[in-house]
Motif scaffolding. Structure first.
Motif, short mmCIF file in Angstrom:
data_model
loop_
_atom_site.label_atom_id
_atom_site.label_comp_id
_atom_site.label_asym_id
_atom_site.label_seq_id
_atom_site.Cartn_x
_atom_site.Cartn_y
_atom_site.Cartn_z
N VAL A 53 0.84 -1.19 0.00
CA VAL A 53 0.00 0.00 0.00
C VAL A 53 0.88 1.24 0.00
CG1 VAL A 53 -1.98 -1.09 1.13
CG2 VAL A 53 -0.23 0.00 2.53
N LEU A 54 0.35 2.32 -0.57
CA LEU A 54 1.02 3.61 -0.49
C LEU A 54 0.49 4.34 0.73
CD1 LEU A 54 0.95 4.86 -4.20
CD2 LEU A 54 2.84 3.80 -2.95
N VAL A 55 1.42 4.83 1.56
CA VAL A 55 1.05 5.50 2.81
C VAL A 55 1.56 6.92 2.80
CG1 VAL A 55 1.39 5.48 5.32
CG2 VAL A 55 1.04 3.34 4.10
N HIS A 56 0.69 7.84 3.20
CA HIS A 56 1.06 9.24 3.38
C HIS A 56 0.50 9.70 4.71
CE1 HIS A 56 1.90 13.43 2.67
NE2 HIS A 56 0.63 13.71 2.92
N ALA A 57 1.35 10.26 5.55
CA ALA A 57 0.94 10.79 6.85
C ALA A 57 0.18 9.75 7.68
CB ALA A 57 0.11 12.05 6.67
N LYS A 58 0.72 8.53 7.70
CA LYS A 58 0.17 7.40 8.46
C LYS A 58 -1.20 6.93 7.96
CE LYS A 58 2.71 6.97 12.57
NZ LYS A 58 3.31 5.74 12.16
N GLU A 59 -1.57 7.28 6.73
CA GLU A 59 -2.83 6.86 6.13
C GLU A 59 -2.56 6.14 4.82
OE1 GLU A 59 -6.61 6.10 6.11
OE2 GLU A 59 -6.10 7.74 7.48
N ALA A 60 -3.00 4.89 4.71
CA ALA A 60 -2.88 4.17 3.43
C ALA A 60 -3.84 4.82 2.45
CB ALA A 60 -3.21 2.70 3.61
N ILE A 61 -3.32 5.22 1.29
CA ILE A 61 -4.15 5.95 0.33
C ILE A 61 -4.42 5.17 -0.95
CG2 ILE A 61 -3.57 8.24 1.21
CD1 ILE A 61 -1.49 8.46 -1.07
N ALA A 62 -3.69 4.05 -1.15
CA ALA A 62 -3.91 3.23 -2.35
C ALA A 62 -3.25 1.87 -2.15
CB ALA A 62 -3.32 3.90 -3.58
N VAL A 63 -3.86 0.88 -2.78
CA VAL A 63 -3.26 -0.46 -2.84
C VAL A 63 -2.57 -0.58 -4.17
CG1 VAL A 63 -3.69 -2.94 -2.79
CG2 VAL A 63 -5.08 -1.40 -1.37
N VAL A 64 -1.32 -1.01 -4.16
CA VAL A 64 -0.56 -1.16 -5.39
C VAL A 64 -0.86 -2.54 -5.96
CG1 VAL A 64 1.75 -1.21 -6.40
CG2 VAL A 64 1.26 0.34 -4.50
N ARG A 65 -1.44 -2.56 -7.13
CA ARG A 65 -1.78 -3.81 -7.81
C ARG A 65 -0.77 -4.06 -8.92
NH1 ARG A 65 -4.87 -5.66 -3.96
NH2 ARG A 65 -6.85 -4.61 -3.74
N GLU A 66 -0.42 -5.29 -9.12
CA GLU A 66 0.51 -5.67 -10.17
C GLU A 66 -0.16 -5.45 -11.53
OE1 GLU A 66 2.72 -9.69 -11.64
OE2 GLU A 66 2.39 -9.41 -9.51
N VAL A 67 0.56 -4.81 -12.42
CA VAL A 67 0.05 -4.57 -13.76
C VAL A 67 0.48 -5.73 -14.65
CG1 VAL A 67 0.10 -3.04 -15.77
CG2 VAL A 67 0.20 -2.08 -13.44
N LYS A 68 -0.50 -6.39 -15.27
CA LYS A 68 -0.19 -7.51 -16.18
C LYS A 68 -0.19 -7.01 -17.60
CE LYS A 68 -1.98 -10.83 -13.01
NZ LYS A 68 -2.46 -12.16 -12.83
N ARG A 69 0.83 -7.37 -18.31
CA ARG A 69 0.95 -6.92 -19.72
C ARG A 69 0.77 -8.06 -20.66
NH1 ARG A 69 4.27 -1.80 -19.95
NH2 ARG A 69 4.30 -1.18 -17.82
#
Length: 69
Positions: A53-69
């Motif tokens: 997850v991407l975290v800013h100021a102790k708050e998760a703001i997005a889940v990083v999903r694997e990009v399939k090509r």
């Protein structure tokens, strides 16, 4: 708070990718920052242990999903 430097990686003015170790009560999660473990809010995202997850100021703001090509 266990800051190892002047600021925690999750408190700095940037989003940082961390790994969810364990979900806790009250929309919190224990995460691995690569430099240690911290507790952050996951109230804004749908996540589970093992997710990145991407975290800013102790708050998760997005889940990083694997990009399939």
């Amino acid at each position: 708070m266990n800051c190892h430097d002047e600021t925690c990686v999750t408190c700095s003015d940037e989003a940082v990718a961390v790994t969810v170790v364990r979900l806790l009560e009250q929309d919190l999660a224990l995460v691995d920052t690569g430099r240690g473990r911290e507790v952050v809010s996951v109230a804004l995202v749908d996540t589970e242990p093992g997710d990145t997850v991407l975290v800013h100021a102790k708050e998760a703001i997005a889940v990083v999903r694997e990009v399939k090509r």
